[in-house]
Design a protein around this motif. Structure first.
Motif, mmCIF file in Angstrom:
data_model
loop_
_atom_site.group_PDB
_atom_site.id
_atom_site.type_symbol
_atom_site.label_atom_id
_atom_site.label_comp_id
_atom_site.label_asym_id
_atom_site.label_seq_id
_atom_site.Cartn_x
_atom_site.Cartn_y
_atom_site.Cartn_z
ATOM 1 N N GLU A 74 45.781 36.304 90.566
ATOM 2 C CA GLU A 74 44.610 36.703 89.788
ATOM 3 C C GLU A 74 44.874 38.108 89.230
ATOM 4 N N PRO A 75 44.271 38.470 88.097
ATOM 5 C CA PRO A 75 43.296 37.711 87.310
ATOM 6 C C PRO A 75 43.924 36.753 86.304
ATOM 7 N N TRP A 76 45.236 36.549 86.404
ATOM 8 C CA TRP A 76 45.921 35.678 85.443
ATOM 9 C C TRP A 76 45.626 34.210 85.719
ATOM 10 N N PHE A 77 45.511 33.869 87.003
ATOM 11 C CA PHE A 77 45.172 32.519 87.437
ATOM 12 C C PHE A 77 44.182 32.648 88.588
ATOM 13 N N VAL A 78 43.416 31.619 88.832
ATOM 14 C CA VAL A 78 42.400 31.657 89.883
ATOM 15 C C VAL A 78 42.734 30.612 90.944
ATOM 16 N N ASP A 79 42.636 31.016 92.205
ATOM 17 C CA ASP A 79 42.894 30.134 93.345
ATOM 18 C C ASP A 79 44.315 29.590 93.345
ATOM 19 N N ASP A 80 45.255 30.360 92.771
ATOM 20 C CA ASP A 80 46.654 29.940 92.746
ATOM 21 C C ASP A 80 46.800 28.540 92.151
ATOM 22 N N ASP A 81 45.976 28.241 91.138
ATOM 23 C CA ASP A 81 45.954 26.899 90.543
ATOM 24 C C ASP A 81 45.949 26.992 89.020
ATOM 25 N N PRO A 82 47.117 26.940 88.390
ATOM 26 C CA PRO A 82 47.168 27.049 86.925
ATOM 27 C C PRO A 82 46.446 25.922 86.201
ATOM 28 N N THR A 83 46.243 24.797 86.868
ATOM 29 C CA THR A 83 45.703 23.625 86.188
ATOM 30 C C THR A 83 44.191 23.676 85.982
ATOM 31 N N ASN A 84 43.503 24.659 86.581
ATOM 32 C CA ASN A 84 42.037 24.644 86.495
ATOM 33 C C ASN A 84 41.490 25.338 85.248
ATOM 34 N N GLY A 85 42.371 25.949 84.443
ATOM 35 C CA GLY A 85 41.921 26.597 83.213
ATOM 36 C C GLY A 85 41.226 27.920 83.442
#
Length: 299
Positions: A74-85
């Motif tokens: 984060e803040p680039w990705f949330v919850d270590d999950d790139p697929t959630n947008g």
């Protein structure tokens, strides 16, 4: 006239008649305009947009394959999950995909370690998005899109330590500094701060953060949004000492990374331009990176 003489005269008259008839020297060829005739054996094909899911040069036909590192911070990705947008780069990636005509279920993600993403050779992704700064050295072996974000460098230290007391770049020169290998943060330490001691180099940001907590370094450097998240969420009792802009080769402008010679680059460039023009990119930045502005500047 005798009958014999009359019969002999008939062939002579026929010969004379044939000699007077018009004769074509060569057979006449018929010339036809090729544009007016249908092409035989060449079926007409409908135009396919080379930037569309049907026409784009993709690793997997009909699917946009995007690479990023794991863990995805984060803040680039949330919850270590790139697929959630969610997160700045995940949101940007899906916005670019949509601009190209891909639906969310036509996007797939693959794990690509940061330090291997910009090495030469064939890639298992269509593009990689992972806070990868555009540099001349990297651009010799891979291709980049237009920049989608410009970030300042930031210094993170534990409160109450020598690192936290710095108010200028000169104050940092006598400190133990560290950054992740292969990053422009490391380049900024060496080229801009020019510390008295060689900086410590870490395999990834997690190791750099642990070194700060273990008092192995006085401060670590990262791009400003990452530094903000480290200080606000990940390391209690830490602070952002300040930020500074870097000029030249160490300037922090993130671009999407492609295999060298990829024909997809101009397609993504056009998508980024469109997202800038209609305000989408600014909206995504405001949503995910708005908290990083009120940080003192080190000079």
């Amino acid at each position: 006239m005798s009958l014999r003489r009359a019969l002999l005269a008939v062939p002579a008259l026929a010969l004379a008649a044939s000699a007077c008839a018009p004769v074509d020297d060569e057979p006449t060829a018929t010339v036809t305009d090729p544009a007016s005739e249908p092409s035989e054996g060449l079926p007409s094909e409908e135009f396919v947009d080379p930037c569309s899911p049907e026409g784009a040069p993709l690793v997997t036909s009909g699917t946009l394959t995007i690479g990023t590192d794991s863990p995805a911070y984060e803040p680039w990705f949330v919850d270590d999950d790139p697929t959630n947008g969610e997160g700045f780069e995940s949101a940007v990636a899906y916005a670019v995909a949509e601009q190209l005509g891909f639906s969310a279920d036509q996007v797939t993600w693959v794990t690509v370690p940061f330090n291997t993403s910009y090495k030469p050779g064939e890639k298992a992704f269509d593009f990689d998005i992972n806070q990868i700064s555009i540099t001349p050295a990297r651009a010799e072996v891979v291709d980049f899109s237009e920049g989608y974000y410009s970030a300042a460098q930031a210094v993170v230290a534990l409160e109450g330590t020598a690192g936290a007391e710095a108010t200028s770049l000169a104050d940092l020169q006598g400190l133990r500094l560290g950054a992740q290998t292969g990053t422009t943060s490391l380049t900024a330490i060496r080229d801009v701060i020019q510390p008295e001691a060689d900086p410590l180099v870490f395999e990834d940001t997690n190791i750099a953060k642990q070194a700060l907590k273990n008092d192995q370094v006085d401060a670590i450097l990262a791009d400003l949004p990452t530094a903000f998240y480290i200080s606000a969420v990940e390391i209690g009792g830490s602070t952002i000492v300040g930020q500074f802009q870097v000029e030249g080769d160490a300037a922090e402008e993130f671009g999407m990374l492609f295999e060298k010679g990829s024909a997809l680059v101009p397609c993504v460039d056009d998508a980024i331009t469109a997202l800038e023009a209609d305000g989408t990119l600014a909206d995504i930045e405001q949503q995910w990176l708005s908290d990083v502005v009120d940080v003192p500047t080190l000079r």
